[in-house]
Design a protein around this motif. Structure first.
Motif, PDB file in Angstrom:
ATOM      1  N   ALA A 118       0.803  -1.320   0.060  1.00  0.00           N
ATOM      2  CA  ALA A 118      -0.010   0.071  -0.197  1.00  0.00           C
ATOM      3  C   ALA A 118       1.217   1.411   0.289  1.00  0.00           C
ATOM      4  O   ALA A 118       0.131   2.546  -0.817  1.00  0.00           O
ATOM      5  N   SER A 119       2.159   0.975   1.365  1.00  0.00           N
ATOM      6  CA  SER A 119       2.878   2.235   0.550  1.00  0.00           C
ATOM      7  C   SER A 119       3.880   2.430  -0.831  1.00  0.00           C
ATOM      8  O   SER A 119       3.271   3.624  -1.019  1.00  0.00           O
ATOM      9  N   GLU A 120       4.037   2.021  -1.170  1.00  0.00           N
ATOM     10  CA  GLU A 120       4.630   2.092  -2.619  1.00  0.00           C
ATOM     11  C   GLU A 120       3.793   1.667  -3.308  1.00  0.00           C
ATOM     12  O   GLU A 120       3.781   3.181  -4.381  1.00  0.00           O
ATOM     13  N   ILE A 121       2.313   2.037  -3.585  1.00  0.00           N
ATOM     14  CA  ILE A 121       1.811   2.427  -4.561  1.00  0.00           C
ATOM     15  C   ILE A 121       1.080   3.816  -3.746  1.00  0.00           C
ATOM     16  O   ILE A 121       1.000   4.390  -5.121  1.00  0.00           O
ATOM     17  N   ALA A 122       1.144   4.174  -2.565  1.00  0.00           N
ATOM     18  CA  ALA A 122       0.749   5.758  -2.711  1.00  0.00           C
ATOM     19  C   ALA A 122       2.113   6.654  -2.530  1.00  0.00           C
ATOM     20  O   ALA A 122       1.373   7.707  -3.607  1.00  0.00           O
ATOM     21  N   ARG A 123       2.965   5.601  -2.912  1.00  0.00           N
ATOM     22  CA  ARG A 123       4.372   5.984  -3.444  1.00  0.00           C
ATOM     23  C   ARG A 123       4.102   7.157  -5.107  1.00  0.00           C
ATOM     24  O   ARG A 123       4.982   7.767  -5.185  1.00  0.00           O
ATOM     25  N   ARG A 124       4.081   5.845  -5.495  1.00  0.00           N
ATOM     26  CA  ARG A 124       3.941   6.306  -6.942  1.00  0.00           C
ATOM     27  C   ARG A 124       3.398   6.615  -7.680  1.00  0.00           C
ATOM     28  O   ARG A 124       2.671   7.039  -9.433  1.00  0.00           O
ATOM     29  N   VAL A 125       2.024   7.081  -7.455  1.00  0.00           N
ATOM     30  CA  VAL A 125       0.494   6.866  -7.947  1.00  0.00           C
ATOM     31  C   VAL A 125       0.092   8.574  -7.118  1.00  0.00           C
ATOM     32  O   VAL A 125       0.382   9.128  -6.331  1.00  0.00           O
ATOM     33  N   LYS A 126      -0.902   9.038  -7.685  1.00  0.00           N
ATOM     34  CA  LYS A 126      -1.376   9.885  -7.655  1.00  0.00           C
ATOM     35  C   LYS A 126      -3.044  10.010  -7.642  1.00  0.00           C
ATOM     36  O   LYS A 126      -3.891   9.307  -9.033  1.00  0.00           O
ATOM     37  N   PHE A 127      -3.327  10.249  -6.512  1.00  0.00           N
ATOM     38  CA  PHE A 127      -5.179  10.077  -6.736  1.00  0.00           C
ATOM     39  C   PHE A 127      -6.045  11.408  -6.939  1.00  0.00           C
ATOM     40  O   PHE A 127      -5.261  12.471  -6.282  1.00  0.00           O
ATOM     41  N   ARG A 128      -6.846  11.279  -7.567  1.00  0.00           N
ATOM     42  CA  ARG A 128      -8.116  12.296  -7.861  1.00  0.00           C
ATOM     43  C   ARG A 128      -8.695  11.928  -7.416  1.00  0.00           C
ATOM     44  O   ARG A 128      -9.127  10.427  -8.351  1.00  0.00           O
ATOM     45  N   LEU A 129      -9.949  12.366  -7.662  1.00  0.00           N
ATOM     46  CA  LEU A 129     -11.481  12.460  -8.016  1.00  0.00           C
ATOM     47  C   LEU A 129     -12.308  12.048  -8.995  1.00  0.00           C
ATOM     48  O   LEU A 129     -11.828  13.037  -9.903  1.00  0.00           O
ATOM     49  N   ALA A 130     -12.897  11.124  -9.326  1.00  0.00           N
ATOM     50  CA  ALA A 130     -13.497  10.978 -10.719  1.00  0.00           C
ATOM     51  C   ALA A 130     -14.133  12.772 -10.471  1.00  0.00           C
ATOM     52  O   ALA A 130     -15.013  12.772  -9.816  1.00  0.00           O
ATOM     53  N   PRO A 131     -14.340  12.565 -12.449  1.00  0.00           N
ATOM     54  CA  PRO A 131     -15.171  13.929 -12.675  1.00  0.00           C
ATOM     55  C   PRO A 131     -16.922  13.770 -12.128  1.00  0.00           C
ATOM     56  O   PRO A 131     -17.003  12.533 -12.443  1.00  0.00           O
ATOM     57  N   GLY A 132     -17.278  15.109 -11.773  1.00  0.00           N
ATOM     58  CA  GLY A 132     -18.304  14.809 -11.687  1.00  0.00           C
ATOM     59  C   GLY A 132     -18.779  13.891 -10.228  1.00  0.00           C
ATOM     60  O   GLY A 132     -20.023  14.594 -10.274  1.00  0.00           O
ATOM     61  N   TYR A 133     -17.565  13.483 -10.013  1.00  0.00           N
ATOM     62  CA  TYR A 133     -18.367  12.889  -8.380  1.00  0.00           C
ATOM     63  C   TYR A 133     -19.484  13.800  -7.108  1.00  0.00           C
ATOM     64  O   TYR A 133     -18.185  14.890  -6.624  1.00  0.00           O
ATOM     65  N   GLU A 134     -20.600  13.627  -6.880  1.00  0.00           N
ATOM     66  CA  GLU A 134     -20.839  14.257  -6.295  1.00  0.00           C
ATOM     67  C   GLU A 134     -21.044  13.241  -4.716  1.00  0.00           C
ATOM     68  O   GLU A 134     -22.257  12.325  -4.588  1.00  0.00           O
ATOM     69  N   VAL A 151     -16.220   5.739  -2.865  1.00  0.00           N
ATOM     70  CA  VAL A 151     -15.665   6.368  -3.537  1.00  0.00           C
ATOM     71  C   VAL A 151     -14.546   6.344  -4.540  1.00  0.00           C
ATOM     72  O   VAL A 151     -13.550   6.209  -4.767  1.00  0.00           O
ATOM     73  N   PRO A 152     -15.467   7.252  -5.948  1.00  0.00           N
ATOM     74  CA  PRO A 152     -14.558   6.461  -6.975  1.00  0.00           C
ATOM     75  C   PRO A 152     -13.019   7.919  -7.697  1.00  0.00           C
ATOM     76  O   PRO A 152     -13.424   8.848  -7.009  1.00  0.00           O
ATOM     77  N   VAL A 153     -11.914   6.648  -7.431  1.00  0.00           N
ATOM     78  CA  VAL A 153     -10.801   7.741  -7.328  1.00  0.00           C
ATOM     79  C   VAL A 153     -10.303   7.004  -8.843  1.00  0.00           C
ATOM     80  O   VAL A 153     -10.284   6.533  -9.435  1.00  0.00           O
ATOM     81  N   ILE A 154      -9.507   8.204  -9.693  1.00  0.00           N
ATOM     82  CA  ILE A 154      -8.813   7.984 -10.550  1.00  0.00           C
ATOM     83  C   ILE A 154      -6.811   7.713 -10.345  1.00  0.00           C
ATOM     84  O   ILE A 154      -6.657   8.235  -9.634  1.00  0.00           O
ATOM     85  N   PHE A 155      -6.314   6.348 -10.673  1.00  0.00           N
ATOM     86  CA  PHE A 155      -4.916   6.990 -10.306  1.00  0.00           C
ATOM     87  C   PHE A 155      -4.115   7.335 -11.314  1.00  0.00           C
ATOM     88  O   PHE A 155      -3.936   7.206 -12.626  1.00  0.00           O
ATOM     89  N   ASP A 156      -3.210   8.002 -10.602  1.00  0.00           N
ATOM     90  CA  ASP A 156      -2.012   8.571 -12.824  1.00  0.00           C
ATOM     91  C   ASP A 156      -1.007   8.515 -11.709  1.00  0.00           C
ATOM     92  O   ASP A 156      -0.223   8.742 -10.274  1.00  0.00           O
ATOM     93  N   GLN A 157      -0.429   7.792 -12.815  1.00  0.00           N
ATOM     94  CA  GLN A 157       1.209   7.646 -11.963  1.00  0.00           C
ATOM     95  C   GLN A 157       1.922   8.960 -12.197  1.00  0.00           C
ATOM     96  O   GLN A 157       2.307   9.352 -13.121  1.00  0.00           O
ATOM     97  N   ILE A 158       2.722   8.353 -12.017  1.00  0.00           N
ATOM     98  CA  ILE A 158       3.390   9.700 -11.279  1.00  0.00           C
ATOM     99  C   ILE A 158       5.210  10.085 -11.668  1.00  0.00           C
ATOM    100  O   ILE A 158       6.098  10.301 -11.463  1.00  0.00           O
TER     101      ILE A 158
END
Length: 71
Positions: free
Chosen positions: A29-45, A61-68
């Motif tokens: 979990a720490s390696e995944i969190a270190r290597r990606v950026k989490f952001r909310l899915a567009p339009g999520y309420e 909560v729908p999230v999108i992972f962006d590799q950093i």
């Protein structure tokens, strides 16, 4: 039901590998969190519901992972 998840058993007869498995999960979990950026899915309420004394989103909560950074 959300409160009936016992992956390693309970009471006196717990899994012998429980401590090691939890340790591995923390590392992964720490390696995944270190290597990606989490952001909310567009339009999520979020719609909050009450769970005992706390509040939680009704359908997760729908999230999108962006590799950093590369492996």
């Amino acid at each position: 039901k959300p409160y009936h998840f016992f992956p390693f058993g309970g009471g006196n007869r717990t899994c012998l590998g429980m401590s090691f498995a939890y340790y591995e999960m923390k590392i992964v979990a720490s390696e995944i969190a270190r290597r990606v950026k989490f952001r909310l899915a567009p339009g999520y309420e979020p719609r909050l519901i009450r769970r005992n004394i706390t509040f939680a989103p009704s359908k997760g909560v729908p999230v999108i992972f962006d590799q950093i950074s590369p492996a």
